[in-house]
Design a protein around this motif. Sequence first.
Motif, PDB file in Angstrom:
ATOM      1  N   HIS A  38      -7.959 -48.926  62.995  1.00 18.97           N
ATOM      2  CA  HIS A  38      -8.486 -47.967  63.972  1.00 18.97           C
ATOM      3  C   HIS A  38      -7.866 -48.175  65.351  1.00 18.97           C
ATOM      4  CE1 HIS A  38     -11.340 -45.215  65.835  1.00 18.97           C
ATOM      5  NE2 HIS A  38     -11.644 -46.148  66.718  1.00 18.97           N
ATOM      6  N   GLU A  39      -7.647 -49.432  65.733  1.00 20.98           N
ATOM      7  CA  GLU A  39      -7.030 -49.688  67.038  1.00 20.98           C
ATOM      8  C   GLU A  39      -5.609 -49.146  67.086  1.00 20.98           C
ATOM      9  OE1 GLU A  39      -8.525 -50.596  69.735  1.00 20.98           O
ATOM     10  OE2 GLU A  39     -10.375 -50.737  68.578  1.00 20.98           O
ATOM     11  N   LEU A  40      -4.855 -49.319  66.003  1.00 22.58           N
ATOM     12  CA  LEU A  40      -3.500 -48.764  65.956  1.00 22.58           C
ATOM     13  C   LEU A  40      -3.542 -47.237  65.947  1.00 22.58           C
ATOM     14  CD1 LEU A  40      -1.918 -51.236  63.391  1.00 22.58           C
ATOM     15  CD2 LEU A  40      -1.487 -51.151  65.858  1.00 22.58           C
ATOM     16  N   TYR A  41      -4.480 -46.675  65.198  1.00 19.30           N
ATOM     17  CA  TYR A  41      -4.651 -45.215  65.167  1.00 19.30           C
ATOM     18  C   TYR A  41      -4.973 -44.688  66.562  1.00 19.30           C
ATOM     19  CZ  TYR A  41      -6.825 -40.715  63.958  1.00 19.30           C
ATOM     20  OH  TYR A  41      -7.168 -39.382  63.894  1.00 19.30           O
TER      21      TYR A  41
ATOM     22  N   VAL B  14       2.169 -53.024  71.433  1.00 13.02           N
ATOM     23  CA  VAL B  14       1.765 -54.350  70.961  1.00 13.02           C
ATOM     24  C   VAL B  14       0.834 -55.010  71.973  1.00 13.02           C
ATOM     25  CG1 VAL B  14       2.584 -56.675  70.421  1.00 13.02           C
ATOM     26  CG2 VAL B  14       3.783 -54.682  69.494  1.00 13.02           C
ATOM     27  N   ASP B  15       1.165 -54.902  73.261  1.00 11.24           N
ATOM     28  CA  ASP B  15       0.298 -55.469  74.305  1.00 11.24           C
ATOM     29  C   ASP B  15      -1.083 -54.818  74.285  1.00 11.24           C
ATOM     30  OD1 ASP B  15       2.258 -57.201  75.152  1.00 11.24           O
ATOM     31  OD2 ASP B  15       2.900 -55.964  76.847  1.00 11.24           O
ATOM     32  N   ALA B  16      -1.106 -53.497  74.118  1.00  9.67           N
ATOM     33  CA  ALA B  16      -2.384 -52.784  74.089  1.00  9.67           C
ATOM     34  C   ALA B  16      -3.205 -53.192  72.872  1.00  9.67           C
ATOM     35  CB  ALA B  16      -2.136 -51.277  74.092  1.00  9.67           C
ATOM     36  N   PHE B  17      -2.534 -53.404  71.751  1.00  7.25           N
ATOM     37  CA  PHE B  17      -3.228 -53.842  70.539  1.00  7.25           C
ATOM     38  C   PHE B  17      -3.889 -55.200  70.757  1.00  7.25           C
ATOM     39  CE2 PHE B  17      -3.087 -56.120  66.421  1.00  7.25           C
ATOM     40  CZ  PHE B  17      -3.942 -55.308  65.700  1.00  7.25           C
ATOM     41  N   TRP B  18      -3.162 -56.143  71.352  1.00 11.29           N
ATOM     42  CA  TRP B  18      -3.743 -57.467  71.593  1.00 11.29           C
ATOM     43  C   TRP B  18      -4.857 -57.412  72.636  1.00 11.29           C
ATOM     44  CZ3 TRP B  18      -3.508 -60.865  68.119  1.00 11.29           C
ATOM     45  CH2 TRP B  18      -2.367 -61.043  67.330  1.00 11.29           C
ATOM     46  N   SER B  19      -4.754 -56.488  73.569  1.00  9.87           N
ATOM     47  CA  SER B  19      -5.817 -56.351  74.573  1.00  9.87           C
ATOM     48  C   SER B  19      -7.137 -55.918  73.929  1.00  9.87           C
ATOM     49  CB  SER B  19      -5.410 -55.330  75.640  1.00  9.87           C
ATOM     50  OG  SER B  19      -4.304 -55.801  76.387  1.00  9.87           O
ATOM     51  N   ALA B  20      -7.026 -55.180  72.822  1.00  9.05           N
ATOM     52  CA  ALA B  20      -8.228 -54.716  72.122  1.00  9.05           C
ATOM     53  C   ALA B  20      -8.816 -55.773  71.193  1.00  9.05           C
ATOM     54  CB  ALA B  20      -7.902 -53.457  71.309  1.00  9.05           C
ATOM     55  N   MET B  21      -8.076 -56.843  70.928  1.00 12.82           N
ATOM     56  CA  MET B  21      -8.502 -57.801  69.910  1.00 12.82           C
ATOM     57  C   MET B  21      -9.819 -58.515  70.228  1.00 12.82           C
ATOM     58  SD  MET B  21      -7.633 -58.466  66.890  1.00 12.82           S
ATOM     59  CE  MET B  21      -6.097 -57.555  67.020  1.00 12.82           C
ATOM     60  N   PRO B  22     -10.112 -58.882  71.483  1.00 16.45           N
ATOM     61  CA  PRO B  22     -11.428 -59.499  71.734  1.00 16.45           C
ATOM     62  C   PRO B  22     -12.599 -58.610  71.326  1.00 16.45           C
ATOM     63  CG  PRO B  22      -9.964 -59.908  73.586  1.00 16.45           C
ATOM     64  CD  PRO B  22      -9.259 -58.931  72.691  1.00 16.45           C
ATOM     65  N   GLU B  23     -12.488 -57.311  71.578  1.00 14.27           N
ATOM     66  CA  GLU B  23     -13.561 -56.395  71.180  1.00 14.27           C
ATOM     67  C   GLU B  23     -13.616 -56.250  69.664  1.00 14.27           C
ATOM     68  OE1 GLU B  23     -16.711 -53.557  71.436  1.00 14.27           O
ATOM     69  OE2 GLU B  23     -16.012 -55.275  72.620  1.00 14.27           O
ATOM     70  N   VAL B  24     -12.459 -56.246  69.007  1.00 17.55           N
ATOM     71  CA  VAL B  24     -12.435 -56.207  67.544  1.00 17.55           C
ATOM     72  C   VAL B  24     -13.145 -57.428  66.975  1.00 17.55           C
ATOM     73  CG1 VAL B  24     -10.930 -56.339  65.511  1.00 17.55           C
ATOM     74  CG2 VAL B  24     -10.354 -54.787  67.385  1.00 17.55           C
TER      75      VAL B  24
ATOM     76  N   ARG C   8     -15.434 -59.250  68.405  1.00 16.18           N
ATOM     77  CA  ARG C   8     -16.866 -59.160  68.683  1.00 16.18           C
ATOM     78  C   ARG C   8     -17.557 -58.244  67.672  1.00 16.18           C
ATOM     79  NH1 ARG C   8     -20.608 -56.135  70.365  1.00 16.18           N
ATOM     80  NH2 ARG C   8     -19.226 -54.343  70.645  1.00 16.18           N
ATOM     81  N   ARG C   9     -16.955 -57.080  67.430  1.00 18.89           N
ATOM     82  CA  ARG C   9     -17.552 -56.142  66.477  1.00 18.89           C
ATOM     83  C   ARG C   9     -17.597 -56.736  65.068  1.00 18.89           C
ATOM     84  NH1 ARG C   9     -18.483 -50.921  67.977  1.00 18.89           N
ATOM     85  NH2 ARG C   9     -17.611 -50.220  69.976  1.00 18.89           N
ATOM     86  N   LEU C  10     -16.518 -57.397  64.667  1.00 17.53           N
ATOM     87  CA  LEU C  10     -16.484 -57.979  63.328  1.00 17.53           C
ATOM     88  C   LEU C  10     -17.546 -59.058  63.165  1.00 17.53           C
ATOM     89  CD1 LEU C  10     -12.640 -58.188  62.675  1.00 17.53           C
ATOM     90  CD2 LEU C  10     -14.298 -56.725  61.502  1.00 17.53           C
ATOM     91  N   ALA C  11     -17.790 -59.823  64.211  1.00 19.03           N
ATOM     92  CA  ALA C  11     -18.844 -60.841  64.137  1.00 19.03           C
ATOM     93  C   ALA C  11     -20.195 -60.190  63.859  1.00 19.03           C
ATOM     94  CB  ALA C  11     -18.886 -61.649  65.430  1.00 19.03           C
ATOM     95  N   THR C  12     -20.448 -59.030  64.468  1.00 20.87           N
ATOM     96  CA  THR C  12     -21.718 -58.339  64.211  1.00 20.87           C
ATOM     97  C   THR C  12     -21.759 -57.788  62.789  1.00 20.87           C
ATOM     98  OG1 THR C  12     -21.075 -56.090  64.952  1.00 20.87           O
ATOM     99  CG2 THR C  12     -21.770 -57.665  66.651  1.00 20.87           C
ATOM    100  N   ASP C  13     -20.609 -57.328  62.281  1.00 19.02           N
ATOM    101  CA  ASP C  13     -20.553 -56.809  60.906  1.00 19.02           C
ATOM    102  C   ASP C  13     -20.850 -57.906  59.890  1.00 19.02           C
ATOM    103  OD1 ASP C  13     -19.696 -54.344  61.968  1.00 19.02           O
ATOM    104  OD2 ASP C  13     -17.583 -54.881  61.756  1.00 19.02           O
ATOM    105  N   ILE C  14     -20.243 -59.075  60.092  1.00 21.48           N
ATOM    106  CA  ILE C  14     -20.447 -60.183  59.156  1.00 21.48           C
ATOM    107  C   ILE C  14     -21.907 -60.628  59.177  1.00 21.48           C
ATOM    108  CG2 ILE C  14     -19.790 -62.547  58.589  1.00 21.48           C
ATOM    109  CD1 ILE C  14     -17.628 -60.368  58.074  1.00 21.48           C
ATOM    110  N   THR C  15     -22.486 -60.698  60.363  1.00 18.04           N
ATOM    111  CA  THR C  15     -23.899 -61.070  60.470  1.00 18.04           C
ATOM    112  C   THR C  15     -24.791 -60.046  59.774  1.00 18.04           C
ATOM    113  OG1 THR C  15     -23.515 -62.230  62.555  1.00 18.04           O
ATOM    114  CG2 THR C  15     -25.775 -61.552  62.082  1.00 18.04           C
ATOM    115  N   ALA C  16     -24.490 -58.757  59.963  1.00 22.23           N
ATOM    116  CA  ALA C  16     -25.287 -57.706  59.318  1.00 22.23           C
ATOM    117  C   ALA C  16     -25.207 -57.811  57.801  1.00 22.23           C
ATOM    118  CB  ALA C  16     -24.813 -56.335  59.782  1.00 22.23           C
ATOM    119  N   ALA C  17     -24.021 -58.109  57.277  1.00 21.69           N
ATOM    120  CA  ALA C  17     -23.864 -58.243  55.829  1.00 21.69           C
ATOM    121  C   ALA C  17     -24.643 -59.445  55.305  1.00 21.69           C
ATOM    122  CB  ALA C  17     -22.385 -58.372  55.480  1.00 21.69           C
ATOM    123  N   TYR C  18     -24.545 -60.564  56.005  1.00 26.35           N
ATOM    124  CA  TYR C  18     -25.256 -61.772  55.574  1.00 26.35           C
ATOM    125  C   TYR C  18     -26.770 -61.570  55.628  1.00 26.35           C
ATOM    126  CZ  TYR C  18     -27.119 -66.504  55.648  1.00 26.35           C
ATOM    127  OH  TYR C  18     -27.857 -67.627  55.391  1.00 26.35           O
ATOM    128  N   GLU C  19     -27.245 -60.988  56.717  1.00 30.65           N
ATOM    129  CA  GLU C  19     -28.685 -60.767  56.859  1.00 30.65           C
ATOM    130  C   GLU C  19     -29.197 -59.660  55.952  1.00 30.65           C
ATOM    131  OE1 GLU C  19     -29.033 -62.105  61.586  1.00 30.65           O
ATOM    132  OE2 GLU C  19     -29.198 -59.983  61.021  1.00 30.65           O
TER     133      GLU C  19
END
Length: 248
Positions: free
Chosen positions: A105-108, A54-64, A66-77
């Motif tokens: 993917h992070e859990l995997y 669980v700790d490792a999963f939350w440690s990955a959340m900032p990067e998740v 960040r990536r999602l923000a780029t995905d949403i921007t790519a879809a909008y643009e």
Amino acid sequence: MTLTQRVALLLNHLLEHLYPGVYGDCSCREEVISRELLHLLGDVEPEADAARLVDAFWSAMPEVRRRLATDITAAYEGDPAAQSEREVIVAYPGPYATTVHRLAHELYRLGVPIIPRIMSELAHSRTGIDIHPGATIGDRFFIDHGTGVVIGETTVIGRNVKLYQGVTLGALSFEKDPVTGALVKGVKRHPNVEDNVVVYAGATILGGATTIGHDSEIGGNVWLKDSVPPFSRVYNKEPPPVVKSLAR
């Protein structure tokens, strides 16, 4: 509740946490999600160090995030019909499936069994997009329309890649154990798609040794099992349509 129902509840709470005010009225607290995940891990993998996972999963959340923000921007643009990024988050099947994938993917990646696969199948049932949680996907990823897209476990996708409906990134064949005849697991079976690639509707790209070079376009309904170099445009040469008059 069944295991699938509990994973669905966890997924909904994660979406509320990632997109406060969009999914749900407020951000779901980290403590609630952690408790749900701890209980699920205890059921599916009793011998695991659930607290560490669980700790490792939350440690990955900032990067998740960040990536999602780029995905949403790519879809909008990338879609002239999109009116806002909020609309993309709420109403578009591709970004929804991508969001679920990045969580699964992070859990995997942490070796969590069953839960990532259930998450991916929940997204599959809602969107018609089947992304195995093992697939590796870079920033600014956009699946437009999306129905019928399949992305296999060992697929590697670079940055700024766009897929249209009906695309398959799949396996060409399955290696078998020469003694038992059982399928060999854990080997590279699915293609690589490098940066800045567009794959149009209905294209099928197969094989673990297949690489689509960067800055390429793969046309609709193309069938590929061989690599193509960067800056390629691949399309089928079709006969011209026959147009007949219906006038009498």
